[in-house]
Design an enzyme around this catalytic site. Structure first.
Site, PDB file in Angstrom:
ATOM      1  N   ALA A 128       0.868  -1.174   0.000  1.00  0.00           N
ATOM      2  CA  ALA A 128       0.000   0.000   0.000  1.00  0.00           C
ATOM      3  C   ALA A 128       0.906   1.226   0.000  1.00  0.00           C
ATOM      4  CB  ALA A 128      -0.894  -0.022   1.229  1.00  0.00           C
ATOM      5  N   GLY A 183       0.575  -4.934   1.013  1.00  0.00           N
ATOM      6  CA  GLY A 183      -0.641  -4.969   0.194  1.00  0.00           C
ATOM      7  C   GLY A 183      -0.418  -5.624  -1.162  1.00  0.00           C
ATOM      8  N   GLU A 227      -0.756  -9.201  -0.504  1.00  0.00           N
ATOM      9  CA  GLU A 227      -2.171  -9.441  -0.184  1.00  0.00           C
ATOM     10  C   GLU A 227      -3.036  -9.398  -1.441  1.00  0.00           C
ATOM     11  OE1 GLU A 227      -1.729  -6.316   2.846  1.00  0.00           O
ATOM     12  OE2 GLU A 227      -2.677  -7.705   4.241  1.00  0.00           O
ATOM     13  N   GLU A 241       4.811  -5.087   7.112  1.00  0.00           N
ATOM     14  CA  GLU A 241       4.132  -3.979   7.803  1.00  0.00           C
ATOM     15  C   GLU A 241       4.632  -3.786   9.226  1.00  0.00           C
ATOM     16  OE1 GLU A 241       2.602  -6.362   6.000  1.00  0.00           O
ATOM     17  OE2 GLU A 241       0.944  -5.510   4.836  1.00  0.00           O
TER      18      GLU A 241
HETATM   19  N1  CO8 Z   1       4.594   3.165  -0.734  1.00  0.00           N
HETATM   20  C1  CO8 Z   1       4.982   4.322  -1.325  1.00  0.00           C
HETATM   21  N2  CO8 Z   1       6.101   4.432  -2.071  1.00  0.00           N
HETATM   22  C2  CO8 Z   1       6.880   3.339  -2.213  1.00  0.00           C
HETATM   23  C3  CO8 Z   1       6.536   2.116  -1.623  1.00  0.00           C
HETATM   24  C4  CO8 Z   1       5.325   2.032  -0.863  1.00  0.00           C
HETATM   25  N3  CO8 Z   1       4.883   0.894  -0.304  1.00  0.00           N
HETATM   26  N4  CO8 Z   1       7.505   1.204  -1.925  1.00  0.00           N
HETATM   27  C5  CO8 Z   1       8.406   1.851  -2.697  1.00  0.00           C
HETATM   28  N5  CO8 Z   1       8.025   3.144  -2.850  1.00  0.00           N
HETATM   29  C6  CO8 Z   1       8.737   4.206  -3.601  1.00  0.00           C
HETATM   30  C7  CO8 Z   1       9.965   4.685  -2.847  1.00  0.00           C
HETATM   31  O1  CO8 Z   1       9.596   5.647  -1.877  1.00  0.00           O
HETATM   32  C8  CO8 Z   1      10.790   5.273  -3.983  1.00  0.00           C
HETATM   33  O2  CO8 Z   1      10.257   6.537  -4.319  1.00  0.00           O
HETATM   34  P1  CO8 Z   1      11.258   7.826  -4.394  1.00  0.00           P
HETATM   35  O3  CO8 Z   1      12.186   7.488  -5.540  1.00  0.00           O
HETATM   36  O4  CO8 Z   1      10.310   8.944  -4.698  1.00  0.00           O
HETATM   37  O5  CO8 Z   1      11.948   7.890  -3.089  1.00  0.00           O
HETATM   38  C9  CO8 Z   1      10.471   4.353  -5.158  1.00  0.00           C
HETATM   39  O6  CO8 Z   1       9.264   3.683  -4.836  1.00  0.00           O
HETATM   40  C10 CO8 Z   1      11.556   3.305  -5.372  1.00  0.00           C
HETATM   41  O7  CO8 Z   1      11.731   2.605  -4.154  1.00  0.00           O
HETATM   42  P2  CO8 Z   1      13.180   2.368  -3.465  1.00  0.00           P
HETATM   43  O8  CO8 Z   1      14.100   3.467  -3.836  1.00  0.00           O
HETATM   44  O9  CO8 Z   1      12.954   2.116  -2.003  1.00  0.00           O
HETATM   45  O10 CO8 Z   1      13.615   1.031  -4.230  1.00  0.00           O
HETATM   46  P3  CO8 Z   1      14.643  -0.076  -3.710  1.00  0.00           P
HETATM   47  O11 CO8 Z   1      14.902  -0.958  -4.871  1.00  0.00           O
HETATM   48  O12 CO8 Z   1      15.795   0.546  -3.010  1.00  0.00           O
HETATM   49  O13 CO8 Z   1      13.830  -0.895  -2.568  1.00  0.00           O
HETATM   50  C11 CO8 Z   1      11.898  -2.041  -1.663  1.00  0.00           C
HETATM   51  C12 CO8 Z   1      12.713  -1.671  -2.938  1.00  0.00           C
HETATM   52  C13 CO8 Z   1      12.690  -3.007  -0.799  1.00  0.00           C
HETATM   53  C14 CO8 Z   1      10.621  -2.729  -2.165  1.00  0.00           C
HETATM   54  C15 CO8 Z   1      11.548  -0.766  -0.878  1.00  0.00           C
HETATM   55  O14 CO8 Z   1      10.995   0.201  -1.768  1.00  0.00           O
HETATM   56  C16 CO8 Z   1      10.578  -0.975   0.244  1.00  0.00           C
HETATM   57  O15 CO8 Z   1      10.939  -1.503   1.282  1.00  0.00           O
HETATM   58  N6  CO8 Z   1       9.302  -0.541   0.061  1.00  0.00           N
HETATM   59  C17 CO8 Z   1       8.303  -0.577   1.077  1.00  0.00           C
HETATM   60  C18 CO8 Z   1       7.810  -1.998   1.309  1.00  0.00           C
HETATM   61  C19 CO8 Z   1       6.751  -2.010   2.390  1.00  0.00           C
HETATM   62  O16 CO8 Z   1       6.985  -1.693   3.533  1.00  0.00           O
HETATM   63  N7  CO8 Z   1       5.518  -2.412   2.023  1.00  0.00           N
HETATM   64  C20 CO8 Z   1       4.410  -2.473   2.930  1.00  0.00           C
HETATM   65  C21 CO8 Z   1       3.645  -1.190   2.908  1.00  0.00           C
HETATM   66  S1  CO8 Z   1       2.326  -1.151   4.113  1.00  0.00           S
HETATM   67  C22 CO8 Z   1       1.095  -2.078   3.433  1.00  0.00           C
HETATM   68  O17 CO8 Z   1       1.225  -2.584   2.370  1.00  0.00           O
HETATM   69  C23 CO8 Z   1      -0.139  -2.241   4.247  1.00  0.00           C
HETATM   70  C24 CO8 Z   1      -1.220  -2.950   3.453  1.00  0.00           C
HETATM   71  C25 CO8 Z   1      -2.523  -2.920   4.143  1.00  0.00           C
HETATM   72  C26 CO8 Z   1      -3.263  -1.629   3.936  1.00  0.00           C
HETATM   73  C27 CO8 Z   1      -4.693  -1.859   4.259  1.00  0.00           C
HETATM   74  C28 CO8 Z   1      -5.366  -0.657   4.819  1.00  0.00           C
HETATM   75  C29 CO8 Z   1      -6.708  -1.042   5.401  1.00  0.00           C
END
Ligand code: CO8
Length: 258
Positions: free
Chosen positions: A66, A109, A112, A132
């Site tokens: 998400a 997400g 999921e 998460e």
């Molecule tokens: N949300 C927003 N932006 C994201 C997300 C995300 N989940 N994941 C990546 N991005 C963005 C980064 O911020 C970055 O943007 P910018 O260049 O503007 O800084 C761009 O995508 C590229 O990402 P990275 O530079 O981080 O790329 P890497 O190759 O270094 O890393 C990863 C890749 C490991 C996937 C890393 O991006 C990461 O850890 N992402 C987050 C993963 C995460 O924590 N996911 C869980 C999110 S919470 C969730 O999903 C809850 C679901 C339930 C919601 C239900 C509500 C009821």
């Protein structure tokens, strides 16, 4: 075919290919993605020429979760008041099959959403996880319920509590994915698999999907009864007559969907 802000949607014969398209955010799922996805799946479900859908992302990310930037400033009243992301229930209400073709990251997400599909085909670079906990929260789109059903409690609990990722081989071994495909061939393989399904008798496809899903909602006795009743019901269709006649006459069946 409608245009979507966050998706690319195309048809390949009887298959609808839906590609998540927010590369700048690794396909993070924001409210616009949800609105687009619901619209695309409703159009797919309503289109009699379409029999199966494939949902995919990029080679780097199916979806990295998400959208953390969209969620970070929200309070309880915002989340609870809007029933945030409850719209994803519409994804699982799709009556025709949806295959997730997952390459790269399927996190939070993203994992999921893949699990909401009817089955997952994994590129050999796929990585699944529920990270998460590292954000101070929990899965919120069904991960804590669907992951244990797919891989068992031990692995699901470990993944939710540590946030560790599971690679494609472990995911296949654990039952999370149906098959692993070289990433360069993933989408073509998924479309081919979807075409095989789309060329089956449409009512039998819906009935098979409905009864396998019932296995996760009912007792064994109720589930077997539900299966038997649907099986009986299909004997009221033209396609059952055609399918069995075609077998006896050693020719392919021609389906009418009736
Ligand atoms: N949300 C927003 N932006 C994201 C997300 C995300 N989940 N994941 C990546 N991005 C963005 C980064 O911020 C970055 O943007 P910018 O260049 O503007 O800084 C761009 O995508 C590229 O990402 P990275 O530079 O981080 O790329 P890497 O190759 O270094 O890393 C990863 C890749 C490991 C996937 C890393 O991006 C990461 O850890 N992402 C987050 C993963 C995460 O924590 N996911 C869980 C999110 S919470 C969730 O999903 C809850 C679901 C339930 C919601 C239900 C509500 C009821």
């Amino acid at each position: 075919m409608a245009n979507y802000e966050t998706l690319l949607v195309e048809t390949r014969g009887p298959v609808t290919l839906i590609t998540l398209n927010r590369p700048q955010a690794l396909n993070a799922l924001n409210s616009q993605v949800l609105a687009d996805l619901i619209a695309a799946l409703e159009a797919f479900d309503a289109d009699a020429s379409q029999g199966c859908a494939v949902l995919t992302g990029s080679e780097k990310a199916f979806a990295a979760g998400a959208d953390i930037k969209e969620m970070s400033g929200q309070g309880f009243a915002d989340m609870y008041g809007s029933n945030f992301f409850a719209g994803y229930d519409r994804v699982t209400a799709t009556r025709k099959p949806v295959i997730a073709a997952v390459a790269g990251y399927a996190l939070g997400g993203g994992c999921e959403l893949a699990m909401m599909c009817d089955f997952i085909l994994a590129g050999d670079n796929a990585k699944f996880g529920q990270p998460e906990i590292k954000l101070g929260v929990t899965p919120g789109m069904g991960g804590s319920q669907r992951l244990p059903r797919a891989v068992g409690k031990a692995k699901a609990m470990e993944m939710c509590l540590t946030g560790r990722m599971m690679g494609a081989e472990e995911a296949e071994r654990s039952g999370l994915v149906a098959r692993i495909v070289p990433v360069a061939e993933l989408v073509e393989d998924a479309v081919k698999t979807a075409t095989t399904i789309a060329e089956m008798a449409p009512l039998a496809v819906k009935a098979n999907k409905e009864m396998v899903n019932a296995a996760f909602e009912t007792t064994l006795v109720q589930g077997v009864q539900f299966e038997r009743r649907l099986f009986h019901g299909l004997f009221g269709t033209e396609d059952q007559k055609e399918g069995m006649a075609a077998f006896v006459e050693k020719r392919p069946g021609k389906w009418t969907g009736k």
